[in-house]
Design a protein around this motif. Sequence first.
Motif, PDB file in Angstrom:
ATOM      1  N   GLN A  55      68.837  56.562  14.502  1.00 54.27           N
ATOM      2  CA  GLN A  55      67.455  57.021  14.359  1.00 54.27           C
ATOM      3  C   GLN A  55      66.934  57.459  15.714  1.00 54.27           C
ATOM      4  OE1 GLN A  55      64.769  54.184  12.604  1.00 54.27           O
ATOM      5  NE2 GLN A  55      63.130  55.666  12.333  1.00 54.27           N
ATOM      6  N   THR A  83      68.891  54.537   6.129  1.00 50.24           N
ATOM      7  CA  THR A  83      68.492  55.952   6.231  1.00 50.24           C
ATOM      8  C   THR A  83      68.216  56.566   4.869  1.00 50.24           C
ATOM      9  OG1 THR A  83      69.920  56.113   8.180  1.00 50.24           O
ATOM     10  CG2 THR A  83      69.134  58.175   7.232  1.00 50.24           C
ATOM     11  N   CYS A  88      63.368  52.899   9.198  1.00 52.91           N
ATOM     12  CA  CYS A  88      63.563  53.565   7.905  1.00 52.91           C
ATOM     13  C   CYS A  88      63.108  52.686   6.748  1.00 52.91           C
ATOM     14  CB  CYS A  88      65.025  53.943   7.727  1.00 52.91           C
ATOM     15  SG  CYS A  88      65.665  55.094   8.956  1.00 52.91           S
TER      16      CYS A  88
END
Length: 729
Positions: free
Chosen positions: A473, A542, A574
């Motif tokens: 991320q 994700t 996330c």
Amino acid sequence: MNPLTPLAIFLGSALLFCLQPMVGRTLLPAFGGSAAVWSVCLATFQALLVGGYAYAHVLNGMEARRQRRVHVVLLGVAVAWTLAVAAAGLAWARANLHAGAHPALEVLLVVLAGAGVPYLVLSSGSSLLQAWVGAAGGNGRGVYRLYAVSNLGSFLGLFAYPFLMEPFVPLRWQWLGWCAGLAVYLALVACVAWLPQKARPAPVAQDDLDAVLAAAKPPRKTGPVVLPRGLSREAWWFVLPGLSSFTLVAVTNHLSMDVAPMPLLWAILLGAFLLSYVAGFSRAGERWIPVWRVLAPGALIGCGFAAQEGGGDAFAANIGAGTAAVFFCGTFLHGWLYAIRPEGARLTRFYLGVAVGGAAGGMLVSFAAPVLFSGYWEYQIALVGCALATLVFAVFSWKRVWHARLFSGATALAAVCACMMAWTAVAMENRGIVLRARNFYGALKVREGSFLVSGELARVYMLMNGGTLHGEQAHGQDPELSKLPTTYYGPLAGGLSVMLHEKWTGQAPREFNLNDAGEIASAKPENARPMRVGAIGLGVGTMARWARAGDEWRFFEINPLVDRVARDGKFFTCMAESAGAPQTVIGDARLMLEREQAAGGAAYDVLIVDAYSGDSVPLHLATEEAFRLYEKRLAPGGVLAVHISNWHMDLLPLCKAAARALGMHVAGVQSPDDADKLIEGALWVFLTRDPIRIEAADSDADIVDFSGVRDIRLPTDEWGSLQGLIHFN
């Protein structure tokens, strides 16, 4: 010596190394892959192995005829026991035992009930038969060479099961065949027991005085016997095999988790370890100890250099250096162990010390290291330990002979270099790591780096499980950067699993053009409806970025540590920022889905299987029974999405076979890399009840042509394996 003795030892060891994986294959569908279950299973087999050597030691203290009678009777009981297990099929392991509150205790009872007696009796065979030979031959030390025969049998059994038995023989027939092999072993042992070779002194002529004097001379030592002060000879019987076993498991963990996932890597390393016993317990092993003690630290230096490699070169270099270290260090330690073996009268005590030391070394890595260390630091400890062992040997075997000094000096220099290389490897491994955590399932690490993402320099956190990337991320000034679906879950990859469902757009997509994926991903049609999505495998969550308000998302994750890291807001957001408020179910996915199905739980519009990217694909999640369970958990119009990106396994034939068995339509997409958005190329397969035509047109993605994918028989819980799908890319 009875010529049947080596044959019996060879067969018994081969059977022993086939039994453990066969029991594991039997238990896996019923108990899943939880840590408590398999740690107890491993500890049970280790305890049974030590118990077998202890049984041999106690039995060897009895009168000769009585000990033979007892052992043959117990072998007969083991044959009858195994035949009963085989005749009962798999009912003894799968009779809903996993529904209880204590699965670890239940698997202990099942292992003991199914394999306890034969495993215990078989593990005693090698040392007990050697003791019988020693008693008949005057307690000589040459009988120990039969231990090399035992390890050759173990080597055969190690590779016979995954390549000859598991892929071709149904599980019930495996048990029956193994029982037949045990009956043959019983017959061989009975022949050895009731027809022992008696020691008869060779006739010597009275006038042949020279021959008599020559026979009376003590045997010439073929190698140095080094016993540093501070430890008794019996203590070294424990320490040396303990260090070699510790090294084997530590190197296996390091290569499997920290370098690159590779199927059957553990078998290659264990094979090298067994061959080191074969080489060490021989005249060459004892005589060439000065050579082994130089080659061992040389291999350790190779491990240090390999740890500094990067990219594709790291794989071959680390595998080669690790295998060399296991073999050469093992041969040195086992040759040393062979050199300090006792006379035949203490043979069973010697092997009991070897078994206890080996079990202790393996269990230190398997159970203590995950608690004490946040990374695989036992690997560096093993390298240093082996280097120090060669250094100790060099110091205490110092002689005033130029070639002996040369060997000792070379050993000392190589040992010091190996320790320095291990320290350097630790320093390099810590670069960029901001979090380490470890449990039974492996060591997780979060690596921090700076990359250009969508034209902006961003701070990127990557979750690694060994050498496998499980998600990343980006964090930058633009808050939209952290919302990008990265790695394997972009619009042309994992995102397709939800976009192919009619609830995403409000209409059934009979055709889907990949060029429109970006537009469809961001669209918010009025007739879109909430979805229920299940995902096997969490990563950093994700896929939860694809959740919309009103959706219900549920992740199945076997490793609680992964869920904890994925919800750590310092690195990954996330899960916390997902519009679908995703839940995490901790446990084996197949067992959890079975319980949901039994309880009448609501079906899923989309079910994502993302558990096939590691070095060992969980077979119980890839059998026909597993795929039929996935299909049952799908609602009408549902999509079964399978992520099959894997370095060393071609899983397209598996998905094609699953679609054929379920009567579903199959489509596959190979998505491209997009470094600007942190997207990795990925291979996804989608199974649907109604056909969906996916068009690539001018897209950079490729559509899988399943007409060119070979046909295979879908493995079941009872039959088959995935070994035929291995390929090296």
